[in-house]
Structure formats: C-alpha cells, structure tokens
Write an enzyme that holds these catalytic residues in place. Structure first.
Site, PDB file in Angstrom:
ATOM      1  N   ASN A  10       0.805  -1.235   0.000  1.00 32.74           N
ATOM      2  CA  ASN A  10       0.000   0.000   0.000  1.00 32.74           C
ATOM      3  C   ASN A  10       0.835   1.281   0.000  1.00 32.74           C
ATOM      4  O   ASN A  10       0.281   2.369  -0.091  1.00 32.74           O
ATOM      5  CB  ASN A  10      -0.988   0.025   1.180  1.00 32.74           C
ATOM      6  CG  ASN A  10      -1.948  -1.134   1.115  1.00 32.74           C
ATOM      7  OD1 ASN A  10      -2.588  -1.341   0.084  1.00 32.74           O
ATOM      8  ND2 ASN A  10      -2.046  -1.908   2.162  1.00 32.74           N
ATOM      9  N   TYR A  22      -0.716  10.132   6.038  1.00 28.47           N
ATOM     10  CA  TYR A  22       0.552   9.937   5.325  1.00 28.47           C
ATOM     11  C   TYR A  22       0.971  11.119   4.440  1.00 28.47           C
ATOM     12  O   TYR A  22       2.029  11.065   3.814  1.00 28.47           O
ATOM     13  CB  TYR A  22       0.467   8.656   4.473  1.00 28.47           C
ATOM     14  CG  TYR A  22       0.155   7.425   5.297  1.00 28.47           C
ATOM     15  CD1 TYR A  22       1.062   6.956   6.243  1.00 28.47           C
ATOM     16  CD2 TYR A  22      -1.064   6.745   5.157  1.00 28.47           C
ATOM     17  CE1 TYR A  22       0.773   5.837   7.018  1.00 28.47           C
ATOM     18  CE2 TYR A  22      -1.359   5.620   5.918  1.00 28.47           C
ATOM     19  CZ  TYR A  22      -0.437   5.173   6.848  1.00 28.47           C
ATOM     20  OH  TYR A  22      -0.720   4.075   7.619  1.00 28.47           O
ATOM     21  N   ALA A  77       1.845  -2.714   6.731  1.00 32.11           N
ATOM     22  CA  ALA A  77       1.098  -3.525   7.714  1.00 32.11           C
ATOM     23  C   ALA A  77       1.806  -4.834   8.050  1.00 32.11           C
ATOM     24  O   ALA A  77       1.582  -5.410   9.129  1.00 32.11           O
ATOM     25  CB  ALA A  77      -0.305  -3.803   7.188  1.00 32.11           C
ATOM     26  N   HIS A  80       3.399  -5.635  11.473  1.00 29.88           N
ATOM     27  CA  HIS A  80       2.657  -6.016  12.669  1.00 29.88           C
ATOM     28  C   HIS A  80       2.375  -7.512  12.778  1.00 29.88           C
ATOM     29  O   HIS A  80       1.933  -7.969  13.818  1.00 29.88           O
ATOM     30  CB  HIS A  80       1.353  -5.223  12.722  1.00 29.88           C
ATOM     31  CG  HIS A  80       1.574  -3.753  12.497  1.00 29.88           C
ATOM     32  ND1 HIS A  80       2.427  -3.019  13.289  1.00 29.88           N
ATOM     33  CD2 HIS A  80       1.114  -2.903  11.530  1.00 29.88           C
ATOM     34  CE1 HIS A  80       2.459  -1.763  12.830  1.00 29.88           C
ATOM     35  NE2 HIS A  80       1.681  -1.677  11.769  1.00 29.88           N
ATOM     36  N   HIS A 100       8.607   4.052   9.729  1.00 32.14           N
ATOM     37  CA  HIS A 100       7.173   4.254   9.527  1.00 32.14           C
ATOM     38  C   HIS A 100       6.923   5.748   9.408  1.00 32.14           C
ATOM     39  O   HIS A 100       7.517   6.541  10.155  1.00 32.14           O
ATOM     40  CB  HIS A 100       6.370   3.702  10.705  1.00 32.14           C
ATOM     41  CG  HIS A 100       6.506   2.219  10.823  1.00 32.14           C
ATOM     42  ND1 HIS A 100       5.807   1.357  10.015  1.00 32.14           N
ATOM     43  CD2 HIS A 100       7.305   1.464  11.600  1.00 32.14           C
ATOM     44  CE1 HIS A 100       6.165   0.120  10.303  1.00 32.14           C
ATOM     45  NE2 HIS A 100       7.077   0.160  11.260  1.00 32.14           N
ATOM     46  N   ARG A 107      -1.191   4.901  17.478  1.00 37.66           N
ATOM     47  CA  ARG A 107      -2.362   4.476  16.692  1.00 37.66           C
ATOM     48  C   ARG A 107      -3.040   3.260  17.332  1.00 37.66           C
ATOM     49  O   ARG A 107      -2.859   3.010  18.523  1.00 37.66           O
ATOM     50  CB  ARG A 107      -1.915   4.220  15.258  1.00 37.66           C
ATOM     51  CG  ARG A 107      -1.367   5.500  14.588  1.00 37.66           C
ATOM     52  CD  ARG A 107      -0.961   5.274  13.153  1.00 37.66           C
ATOM     53  NE  ARG A 107      -2.104   4.951  12.316  1.00 37.66           N
ATOM     54  CZ  ARG A 107      -1.983   4.546  11.042  1.00 37.66           C
ATOM     55  NH1 ARG A 107      -0.794   4.412  10.489  1.00 37.66           N
ATOM     56  NH2 ARG A 107      -3.072   4.280  10.337  1.00 37.66           N
TER      57      ARG A 107
HETATM   58  C1  DQA Z   1       2.986   2.440   8.061  1.00 41.63           C
HETATM   59  C2  DQA Z   1       2.232   2.073   9.336  1.00 41.63           C
HETATM   60  C3  DQA Z   1       1.521   0.750   9.183  1.00 41.63           C
HETATM   61  O1  DQA Z   1       0.805   0.455  10.369  1.00 41.63           O
HETATM   62  C4  DQA Z   1       0.551   0.794   8.032  1.00 41.63           C
HETATM   63  O2  DQA Z   1      -0.065  -0.462   7.855  1.00 41.63           O
HETATM   64  C5  DQA Z   1       1.175   1.268   6.768  1.00 41.63           C
HETATM   65  C6  DQA Z   1       2.080   2.407   6.852  1.00 41.63           C
HETATM   66  C7  DQA Z   1       3.634   3.840   8.175  1.00 41.63           C
HETATM   67  O3  DQA Z   1       4.501   4.132   7.352  1.00 41.63           O
HETATM   68  O4  DQA Z   1       3.250   4.635   9.031  1.00 41.63           O
HETATM   69  O5  DQA Z   1       0.900   0.788   5.690  1.00 41.63           O
HETATM   70  O6  DQA Z   1       4.045   1.500   7.874  1.00 41.63           O
END
Ligand code: DQA
Length: 145
Positions: A10, A22, A77, A80, A100, A107
């Site tokens: 993503n 973001y 993600a 995690h 991140h 969060r």
């Molecule tokens: C992320 C944080 C993750 O929890 C999330 O699933 C992402 C982006 C970040 O860059 O803050 O896709 O890695």
C-alpha cells in the site's frame, strides 16, 4: 555506501491513501527526495516496492553476501504480523532500519505489535517522509563510526 530503500504493501498508494495520516507526497516524489540526499552524502540508492510478502522476502534474501551498507525498510502492515519478513531480516547480516511515516505507537493497539522490528537494528516512526531520511542518516552514521 549502498543502501536499499524498501517499501511494503500500500505504500505505492502514498499521495492517494489516507492523506491526513501519510501526507500528499507520492512514493515516487519521496524516492526522488531520498535520491537527492543520497547524492549529497555519496550513497548509492536502490529502490524497491512490493505489495507481495514473498517478493519482499526474496528481495531481502537477494542482499545476502552483497555489499549493502543497510536497508531502510517500511514493511507497511506486514510490520505487525509477518514472521516471514522478520525471519528474512534475521537471515541476512545487513542492518535493517525499520521506518514508519506515522507514529504507530500512537495508533490502534494492533499496530503496536512490532514483529519485523524485533530483528531490525532500530525503528523510526512518526516523522512522515522524513522518517526515510532519518533511516538513511542512521545507517550513514553507523558506517562512519
Ligand atoms: C505504516 C504504518 C503501518 O501500520 C501501516 O499499515 C502502513 C504504513 C507507516 O509508514 O506509518 O501501511 O508503515
């Protein structure tokens, strides 16, 4: 010095997805910003993004035995819950700085389970696109020690 900048699922949608979290820069723009900073620091930068866990595992393995200073990795993600990526990081001797954009600790609770971080050198979280640059600086400083 050669550094691999890796992004997981993503993150190819940066600039479109959840802009309030973001920001509105695309991954391409962020990579251009990283490239410029790497040129200033005399670092060769390589970029890789995949939405597929196995491809990310393969890419990590591909660095084994090669002359990388380190990897700056935003596993998205997968951070995690991916034991496969966490194990892949353990397979290589190259340091991985996990980054991140958002402050994952501020969060949802599910995002505070940090699986890949356990095998990473350290974690930078919450500085938007600057997180990638801070990851770069960490690896450069470590190399200079
Ligand atoms: C992320 C944080 C993750 O929890 C999330 O699933 C992402 C982006 C970040 O860059 O803050 O896709 O890695």
């Amino acid at each position: 010095m050669k550094i691999l900048f890796m992004n997981g699922p993503n993150l190819n949608m940066l600039g479109i997805r959840e802009k309030h979290i973001y920001g509105d820069l695309s991954l391409e723009t962020i990579n251009q910003m990283i490239q410029k900073e790497c040129e200033k620091l005399g670092v060769e930068a390589e970029f890789y993004q995949s939405n597929i866990e196995g491809e990310l595992v393969d890419k990590i393995h591909s660095t084994y035995g090669k002359d990388y200073t380190g990897i700056v990795f935003n596993p998205g993600a997968y951070s995690h819950y991916s034991l496969a990526l966490s194990d892949a990081i353990k397979c290589i001797s190259i340091p991985v700085v996990e980054v991140h954009m958002s402050n994952v600790f501020a969060r949802e609770e599910s995002r505070q389970n940090m699986v890949t971080a356990k095998n990473s050198l350290g974690v930078i979280s919450g500085f938007g696109e600057q997180s990638y640059l801070l990851g770069l600086y960490a690896l450069v400083a470590r190399k200079a020690k």
